[in-house]
Write a protein that holds these residues in place. Structure first.
Motif, short mmCIF file in Angstrom:
data_model
loop_
_atom_site.label_atom_id
_atom_site.label_comp_id
_atom_site.label_asym_id
_atom_site.label_seq_id
_atom_site.Cartn_x
_atom_site.Cartn_y
_atom_site.Cartn_z
N LYS A 187 56.37 -43.58 -47.68
CA LYS A 187 55.20 -44.48 -47.73
C LYS A 187 54.57 -44.48 -49.12
CE LYS A 187 54.16 -44.07 -42.85
NZ LYS A 187 53.17 -43.64 -41.85
N PHE A 188 55.26 -43.90 -50.08
CA PHE A 188 54.85 -43.83 -51.48
C PHE A 188 53.66 -42.91 -51.74
CE2 PHE A 188 57.15 -47.78 -50.90
CZ PHE A 188 58.12 -47.69 -51.90
N ASN A 189 53.37 -42.00 -50.79
CA ASN A 189 52.31 -41.02 -50.97
C ASN A 189 52.81 -39.89 -51.86
OD1 ASN A 189 50.31 -42.18 -49.17
ND2 ASN A 189 51.70 -41.61 -47.53
N TYR A 190 51.99 -39.51 -52.83
CA TYR A 190 52.33 -38.42 -53.74
C TYR A 190 52.48 -37.11 -52.98
CZ TYR A 190 51.64 -35.03 -57.54
OH TYR A 190 51.78 -33.99 -58.43
N LEU A 191 53.51 -36.35 -53.34
CA LEU A 191 53.76 -35.05 -52.74
C LEU A 191 53.55 -33.98 -53.81
CD1 LEU A 191 56.97 -35.96 -50.71
CD2 LEU A 191 54.64 -35.75 -49.85
N PRO A 192 52.32 -33.50 -53.94
CA PRO A 192 52.03 -32.50 -54.98
C PRO A 192 52.84 -31.23 -54.77
CG PRO A 192 50.10 -32.87 -53.58
CD PRO A 192 51.16 -33.81 -53.14
N PRO A 251 66.16 -39.65 -59.35
CA PRO A 251 66.55 -39.82 -57.95
C PRO A 251 65.56 -40.68 -57.17
CG PRO A 251 66.14 -37.48 -58.49
CD PRO A 251 65.81 -38.29 -59.69
N LYS A 252 66.04 -41.23 -56.07
CA LYS A 252 65.19 -42.05 -55.19
C LYS A 252 64.05 -41.17 -54.66
CE LYS A 252 65.49 -45.02 -51.11
NZ LYS A 252 64.56 -45.99 -51.57
N GLY A 253 62.86 -41.76 -54.61
CA GLY A 253 61.70 -41.02 -54.13
C GLY A 253 60.98 -40.25 -55.23
N TYR A 254 61.40 -40.47 -56.48
CA TYR A 254 60.76 -39.83 -57.63
C TYR A 254 60.42 -40.88 -58.67
CZ TYR A 254 62.09 -35.09 -56.18
OH TYR A 254 62.20 -33.90 -55.52
N THR A 255 59.48 -40.53 -59.53
CA THR A 255 59.15 -41.37 -60.68
C THR A 255 58.82 -40.47 -61.86
OG1 THR A 255 57.66 -43.07 -61.55
CG2 THR A 255 56.70 -41.51 -60.01
N ASN A 256 59.00 -41.02 -63.05
CA ASN A 256 58.63 -40.26 -64.25
C ASN A 256 57.19 -40.56 -64.68
OD1 ASN A 256 59.05 -42.85 -65.15
ND2 ASN A 256 60.28 -42.27 -66.92
N VAL A 257 56.50 -41.41 -63.90
CA VAL A 257 55.09 -41.72 -64.17
C VAL A 257 54.24 -40.61 -63.56
CG1 VAL A 257 53.22 -43.37 -63.81
CG2 VAL A 257 55.57 -44.19 -64.12
N ARG A 258 53.51 -39.91 -64.43
CA ARG A 258 52.68 -38.78 -63.97
C ARG A 258 51.43 -39.31 -63.28
NH1 ARG A 258 48.36 -35.72 -65.72
NH2 ARG A 258 48.51 -33.50 -65.30
N GLU A 285 55.56 -49.01 -56.93
CA GLU A 285 56.83 -49.14 -57.66
C GLU A 285 56.85 -50.37 -58.56
OE1 GLU A 285 60.80 -47.21 -55.81
OE2 GLU A 285 60.03 -48.95 -54.72
N THR A 286 56.27 -51.47 -58.08
CA THR A 286 56.28 -52.70 -58.86
C THR A 286 55.51 -52.55 -60.16
OG1 THR A 286 56.33 -53.92 -56.77
CG2 THR A 286 55.83 -55.18 -58.75
N LYS A 287 54.30 -51.97 -60.05
CA LYS A 287 53.45 -51.80 -61.23
C LYS A 287 53.73 -50.51 -61.98
CE LYS A 287 49.65 -54.52 -59.36
NZ LYS A 287 48.23 -54.53 -59.00
N LYS A 288 54.54 -49.65 -61.38
CA LYS A 288 54.85 -48.34 -61.96
C LYS A 288 53.56 -47.59 -62.31
CE LYS A 288 59.52 -49.18 -63.39
NZ LYS A 288 60.05 -48.89 -62.09
N ALA A 289 52.68 -47.49 -61.28
CA ALA A 289 51.39 -46.83 -61.47
C ALA A 289 50.94 -46.17 -60.17
CB ALA A 289 50.35 -47.86 -61.90
#
Length: 115
Positions: free
Chosen positions: A10-15, A28-35, A47-51
Motif C-alpha cells: 500500500k506504499f506505506n513506509y517500513l522504517p 528491487p520492487k517495493g524499494y526506492t532510493n528516495v529518502r 511512485e509517480t511523483k517519486k516523493a
C-alpha cells in the motif's frame, strides 16, 4: 553504495527495513532510493511523483502527543499564592485611596469650620 527504503503493497513506509545496495544495482520492487523526510508519522510513497508524503490524520498525530498532567499540589499552591498577592495589592491600593479621601474630607471640614 546507496541506501534504499522499503514500502509495503500500500506504499506505506517500513522504517528499519532500509538496505544498502551497490550503486549500479537494480532497485528491487517495493524499494526506492528516495529518502523519506524526517518528521513523517506515517510516510507513504508516491511512485509517480517519486516523493514521500504524510498519510497520518491529524487525529492520529494528536493521539501520539503526551497527555497533559493534572496540576500538582505545588502548582495549585503557587497559583493560589499569585491570586492572594494580587488581592493583597488591590486591597492596599483601596486602603490608600480611602485614606486619601478621608484626609481630603477632614481638610474640607476643617476649612468650613465644622471641626
Amino acid at each position: 553504495m546507496n541506501w534504499i527504503y522499503k514500502y509495503d503493497e500500500k506504499f506505506n513506509y517500513l522504517p528499519g527495513e532500509e538496505i544498502e545496495i551497490e550503486e549500479d544495482a537494480d532497485i528491487p520492487k517495493g524499494y526506492t532510493n528516495v529518502r523519506p523526510q524526517d518528521g513523517l508519522y506515517k510516510g507513504k510513497y508516491n511512485e509517480t511523483k517519486k516523493a514521500w508524503y504524510e498519510s497520518a490524520t491529524q487525529e492520529y498525530i494528536d493521539s501520539l502527543q503526551p497527555k497533559t498532567l493534572p496540576p500538582t499540589e505545588i502548582d495549585l499552591l503557587k497559583h493560589q499564592n499569585v491570586d492572594l498577592l494580587q488581592q493583597l495589592t488591590e486591597s492596599e491600593k483601596r486602603v490608600e485611596e480611602q485614606s486619601k479621601t478621608i484626609s481630603e474630607l477632614i481638610m474640607l471640614l476643617n476649612e468650613k469650620g465644622v471641626i
